[in-house]
Design an enzyme around this catalytic site. Structure first.
Site, PDB file in Angstrom:
ATOM      1  N   LEU A  24     -24.760  16.003 -81.074  1.00 29.13           N
ATOM      2  CA  LEU A  24     -24.198  16.914 -81.843  1.00 29.13           C
ATOM      3  C   LEU A  24     -25.192  17.864 -82.138  1.00 29.13           C
ATOM      4  O   LEU A  24     -26.143  17.745 -82.146  1.00 29.13           O
ATOM      5  CB  LEU A  24     -23.952  15.938 -83.304  1.00 29.13           C
ATOM      6  CG  LEU A  24     -22.936  14.638 -82.953  1.00 29.13           C
ATOM      7  CD1 LEU A  24     -22.703  14.369 -84.589  1.00 29.13           C
ATOM      8  CD2 LEU A  24     -21.665  15.293 -82.456  1.00 29.13           C
ATOM      9  N   HIS A  28     -20.605  21.019 -83.857  1.00 30.43           N
ATOM     10  CA  HIS A  28     -19.809  19.863 -84.272  1.00 30.43           C
ATOM     11  C   HIS A  28     -19.903  19.569 -86.025  1.00 30.43           C
ATOM     12  O   HIS A  28     -18.894  19.190 -86.238  1.00 30.43           O
ATOM     13  CB  HIS A  28     -20.608  18.607 -83.707  1.00 30.43           C
ATOM     14  CG  HIS A  28     -20.487  18.682 -82.256  1.00 30.43           C
ATOM     15  ND1 HIS A  28     -21.519  18.690 -81.546  1.00 30.43           N
ATOM     16  CD2 HIS A  28     -19.502  18.365 -81.519  1.00 30.43           C
ATOM     17  CE1 HIS A  28     -21.259  18.561 -80.314  1.00 30.43           C
ATOM     18  NE2 HIS A  28     -19.941  18.590 -80.126  1.00 30.43           N
TER      19      HIS A  28
HETATM   20  P1  AMP Z   1     -17.420  17.872 -77.596  1.00 36.23           P
HETATM   21  O1  AMP Z   1     -18.332  16.912 -78.191  1.00 36.23           O
HETATM   22  O2  AMP Z   1     -17.830  18.959 -76.633  1.00 36.23           O
HETATM   23  O3  AMP Z   1     -16.081  16.985 -77.097  1.00 36.23           O
HETATM   24  O4  AMP Z   1     -16.558  18.607 -78.692  1.00 36.23           O
HETATM   25  C1  AMP Z   1     -16.085  17.966 -80.035  1.00 36.23           C
HETATM   26  C2  AMP Z   1     -15.474  18.825 -80.704  1.00 36.23           C
HETATM   27  O5  AMP Z   1     -16.396  19.866 -81.203  1.00 36.23           O
HETATM   28  C3  AMP Z   1     -14.288  19.689 -80.025  1.00 36.23           C
HETATM   29  O6  AMP Z   1     -13.233  19.972 -80.882  1.00 36.23           O
HETATM   30  C4  AMP Z   1     -15.022  21.125 -79.602  1.00 36.23           C
HETATM   31  O7  AMP Z   1     -14.259  22.077 -79.583  1.00 36.23           O
HETATM   32  C5  AMP Z   1     -15.853  21.271 -80.983  1.00 36.23           C
HETATM   33  N1  AMP Z   1     -17.237  22.137 -80.650  1.00 36.23           N
HETATM   34  C6  AMP Z   1     -17.805  22.041 -79.486  1.00 36.23           C
HETATM   35  N2  AMP Z   1     -18.827  23.311 -79.734  1.00 36.23           N
HETATM   36  C7  AMP Z   1     -18.475  24.028 -80.698  1.00 36.23           C
HETATM   37  C8  AMP Z   1     -18.824  25.101 -81.317  1.00 36.23           C
HETATM   38  N3  AMP Z   1     -19.895  25.815 -80.895  1.00 36.23           N
HETATM   39  N4  AMP Z   1     -18.270  25.523 -82.443  1.00 36.23           N
HETATM   40  C9  AMP Z   1     -17.283  24.828 -82.991  1.00 36.23           C
HETATM   41  N5  AMP Z   1     -16.889  23.790 -82.402  1.00 36.23           N
HETATM   42  C10 AMP Z   1     -17.334  23.308 -81.368  1.00 36.23           C
END
Ligand code: AMP
Length: 273
Positions: A24, A28
């Protein structure tokens, strides 16, 4: 988790859900904070941490994807989560698993074209997580714009009683979108990685001046990206943010998405122009 979710359902407790793959970062955590606000004092915030194998293609980074559960759990608590759900693969994909959820229109282009079966893995795991956690609201990041559009479509098409909220992309000071995969970048590549944000800004500045052909803009951005020694463009797309259909002409409000390898690390970004 399922028992707790059923209890909340019986007692009418609002449940807000943030699915993640862990490792995270502030991006996140901004989703968890948003979920906390949305759930209020009486509601419950659930964060799932699961590196979902079915959304990784052969040769992708499933084995080396960063994992730090202890740190993640602490961060989730600080950001306002009530429960961190960490399912095991044997629970999510029991032996003989053979049922998939696939969105078949929005998932065709961009990430779907470059990573076949990726979105089928995403929609399947998110559908399963929705069934287990039973949220009324789920929060996704605009960082994965196409993914959020597909999840919203899936929820509508399959009658999941879940409202989908999309939160803005959180960036580093130099514009690089936060990503667990940024951890892979050694310093020289980390510097080159800002080219995704620079490309977005270049397109945005041009769109602010008036309409321009998408093909001409792509050519300019390709040249910009080629200046970075370890950057290799996967795709650039200009598209309508509602339909995800390609745009021939770009203007203010057109959406841009791009995927670029920096060394062996594949980074994605997107923004509204
Ligand atoms: P992941 O762990 O990459 O599957 O991401 C989990 C959630 O966090 C997803 O809804 C992503 O779009 C969101 N997320 C990942 N990186 C970012 C970021 N830099 N800003 C906002 N949300 C993010």
């Amino acid at each position: 988790m399922q028992r707790l979710a059923r209890h909340w359902q019986r007692t009418g407790t609002p449940v807000v859900f943030v699915p993640t793959m862990g490792a995270l970062h502030r991006g996140h955590l901004s989703l968890v904070q948003k979920a906390r606000k949305c759930a209020g004092r009486k509601g419950r915030v659930v964060v799932s941490i699961y590196v979902n194998p079915t959304q990784f293609g052969p040769g992708e980074d499933l084995a080396k994807y960063p994992r730090d559960l202890k740190r993640d759990k602490k961060l989730c608590g600080e950001a306002g989560a009530d429960v961190v759900f960490v399912p095991a693969t044997r629970e999510m994909y029991p032996a003989g698993f053979s049922t998939w959820v696939a969105e078949e229109t929005l998932a065709r282009g961009m990430e779907g074209a470059s990573r076949p079966a990726h979105f089928r893995g995403v929609t399947t795991v998110v559908a399963k997580l929705f069934q287990i956690v039973l949220p009324g609201v789920a929060v996704f990041g605009a960082k994965d714009f196409q993914q959020s559009a597909i999840i919203r479509r899936m929820a509508r098409d399959l009658n999941f009683p879940v409202k989908i909220i999309v939160a803005p992309t959180v960036r580093e000071a130099d514009g690089l979108a936060m990503s667990s995969r940024n951890n892979y970048l050694p310093p020289a590549q980390r510097r080159q990685a800002t080219v995704l944000w620079r490309a977005i800004q270049k397109a945005r500045n041009r769109a602010a001046k008036g309409r321009v052909s998408a093909a001409a803009m792509k050519l300019q951005l390709r040249r910009l990206i080629a200046l970075e020694p370890e950057a290799r463009l996967d795709y650039i797309a200009f598209y309508d943010p509602n339909t995800l259909q390609p745009a021939r002409e770009i203007r203010k409000g057109t959406q841009i998405a791009l995927a670029v390898f920096i060394g062996n690390t594949r980074l994605i970004d997107n923004a509204k122009l």
